[in-house]
Design an enzyme around this catalytic site. Structure first.
Site, PDB file in Angstrom:
ATOM      1  CG  ASP A 144      32.827 -42.724  32.932  1.00 33.53           C
ATOM      2  OD1 ASP A 144      32.602 -41.185  32.897  1.00 33.53           O
ATOM      3  OD2 ASP A 144      32.832 -43.037  34.071  1.00 33.53           O
ATOM      4  CB  THR A 204      25.501 -47.699  46.250  1.00 35.03           C
ATOM      5  OG1 THR A 204      25.895 -46.482  45.976  1.00 35.03           O
ATOM      6  CG2 THR A 204      26.381 -48.232  47.682  1.00 35.03           C
ATOM      7  NE  ARG A 216      26.565 -45.376  37.428  1.00 33.76           N
ATOM      8  CZ  ARG A 216      26.768 -46.317  36.532  1.00 33.76           C
ATOM      9  NH1 ARG A 216      25.478 -46.868  36.368  1.00 33.76           N
ATOM     10  NH2 ARG A 216      27.759 -46.827  36.025  1.00 33.76           N
ATOM     11  CG  ASP A 232      36.141 -40.933  33.292  1.00 33.84           C
ATOM     12  OD1 ASP A 232      35.986 -39.668  34.170  1.00 33.84           O
ATOM     13  OD2 ASP A 232      36.225 -42.138  33.906  1.00 33.84           O
TER      14      ASP A 232
HETATM   15  C1  PRP Z   1      27.032 -40.970  34.461  1.00 30.34           C
HETATM   16  C2  PRP Z   1      26.207 -40.415  33.222  1.00 30.34           C
HETATM   17  C3  PRP Z   1      24.749 -40.388  34.103  1.00 30.34           C
HETATM   18  C4  PRP Z   1      24.828 -41.816  35.029  1.00 30.34           C
HETATM   19  C5  PRP Z   1      24.186 -42.576  34.606  1.00 30.34           C
HETATM   20  O1  PRP Z   1      27.474 -39.929  35.491  1.00 30.34           O
HETATM   21  O2  PRP Z   1      26.302 -39.162  32.932  1.00 30.34           O
HETATM   22  O3  PRP Z   1      24.671 -39.358  35.044  1.00 30.34           O
HETATM   23  O4  PRP Z   1      26.280 -41.955  34.993  1.00 30.34           O
HETATM   24  O5  PRP Z   1      24.164 -43.776  35.144  1.00 30.34           O
HETATM   25  P1  PRP Z   1      22.725 -44.142  35.860  1.00 30.34           P
HETATM   26  O6  PRP Z   1      21.639 -44.163  35.020  1.00 30.34           O
HETATM   27  O7  PRP Z   1      23.232 -45.679  36.340  1.00 30.34           O
HETATM   28  O8  PRP Z   1      22.583 -43.372  37.038  1.00 30.34           O
HETATM   29  P2  PRP Z   1      28.611 -40.226  36.541  1.00 30.34           P
HETATM   30  O9  PRP Z   1      27.817 -40.458  37.857  1.00 30.34           O
HETATM   31  O10 PRP Z   1      29.719 -41.036  36.046  1.00 30.34           O
HETATM   32  O11 PRP Z   1      29.110 -38.628  36.993  1.00 30.34           O
HETATM   33  P3  PRP Z   1      29.928 -37.831  35.854  1.00 30.34           P
HETATM   34  O12 PRP Z   1      28.987 -37.165  34.803  1.00 30.34           O
HETATM   35  O13 PRP Z   1      30.345 -36.560  36.923  1.00 30.34           O
HETATM   36  O14 PRP Z   1      31.189 -38.619  35.268  1.00 30.34           O
HETATM   37  N1  URA Z   2      27.717 -43.709  32.754  1.00 29.85           N
HETATM   38  C1  URA Z   2      28.492 -43.753  31.830  1.00 29.85           C
HETATM   39  O1  URA Z   2      28.972 -42.713  31.704  1.00 29.85           O
HETATM   40  N2  URA Z   2      28.508 -44.765  30.794  1.00 29.85           N
HETATM   41  C2  URA Z   2      27.821 -45.867  31.280  1.00 29.85           C
HETATM   42  O2  URA Z   2      28.156 -46.809  30.277  1.00 29.85           O
HETATM   43  C3  URA Z   2      27.120 -46.133  32.372  1.00 29.85           C
HETATM   44  C4  URA Z   2      27.046 -44.924  33.219  1.00 29.85           C
END
Ligand code: PRP
Ligand code: URA
Length: 214
Positions: free
Chosen positions: A205, A113, A109, A208
């Site tokens: 997160d 944006t 994400r 993370d």
């Molecule tokens: C997080 C999570 C989802 C997304 C959710 O991933 O694991 O995939 O955000 O957010 P949304 O519903 O608003 O799209 P992230 O983009 O942080 O990537 P990562 O898993 O690589 O940390």
């Molecule tokens: N992605 C995450 O990992 N946590 C949130 O709260 C939203 C998006």
């Protein structure tokens, strides 16, 4: 428990799942413990989500006689983690169903944006005849999940379900608007998103916390 506002949502409120989720949310929970809990909750949720799998009769010879027993019918389920955080849910599901296929969808994400950016897609052949279970701990705006399901459908998938740990109403609504045929299972429906798209109260997160990045 099905949901009054969202016909596409089931909140799995089993006490063991709720207990583990409480520890998962705690900011003091270590990375090691966080990973173990995501794995355990995913396994327990998969047990619930698969309770309607069709069965077919099979003849089994016990040490004493032949009987008709029942085994899961049809093609094995395909689980599809959304990278990265969805990876944390795979082992728990695979432990329960060792025969599952595993596809992968790479999406992140964009921080500014909040739009999903895709970077990887690989699923088993014959998507038309498979049942898919998309894995991602967090359903926030729903942009990532909606994009992942759209990619699966573009590649032939007809039957898709989504398993997450924490959902925001905004994400469930987005899924209902974009993919009303896709049922969403979650351990919790939280209150709302904050102004940078994080779920409140949430768990922070997920990627993370799973992988120790920041
Ligand atoms: C997080 C999570 C989802 C997304 C959710 O991933 O694991 O995939 O955000 O957010 P949304 O519903 O608003 O799209 P992230 O983009 O942080 O990537 P990562 O898993 O690589 O940390
Ligand atoms: N992605 C995450 O990992 N946590 C949130 O709260 C939203 C998006």
């Amino acid at each position: 428990m099905s949901h009054d506002t969202f016909p596409n949502l089931t909140v799995i409120d089993h006490p063991l799942i709720q207990h583990k989720l409480a520890v998962l949310r705690d900011r003091e929970t270590s990375k090691k413990k966080f990973k173990e809990l995501v794995d355990e909750i995913a396994m327990l949720m998969a047990y619930e989500v698969t309770k309607d799998l069709p069965l077919a009769p099979v003849q089994v010879e016990t040490p004493l006689e032949t009987m008709t027993a029942y085994e899961v019918a049809g093609k094995k389920l395909t689980v599809v983690p959304i990278l990265r955080a969805g990876l944390g849910m795979v082992d728990g599901v695979v432990r329960l169903m060792p025969g599952v296929r595993v596809g992968h969808i790479g999406l992140y994400r964009d921080h500014d944006t909040l739009q999903p950016v895709d970077y990887y897609f690989k699923i088993p052949a014959g998507a038309e005849n498979r049942d898919f279970l998309v894995l991602d701990p967090m359903l926030a705006t729903g942009g990532s999940a909606a994009a992942a399901v759209a990619s699966l459908k573009r590649n032939g998938a007809k039957r898709v379900r989504m398993l997450c740990l924490v959902a925001a109403p905004e994400g469930v609504r987005r899924m209902l608007d974009d993919h009303p045929d896709v049922h969403v299972y979650t351990a919790a429906l939280d209150r709302e998103l904050n102004d940078v798209g994080y779920i409140l109260p949430g768990l922070g997160d997920a990627g993370d916390r799973l992988f120790g990045t920041k």
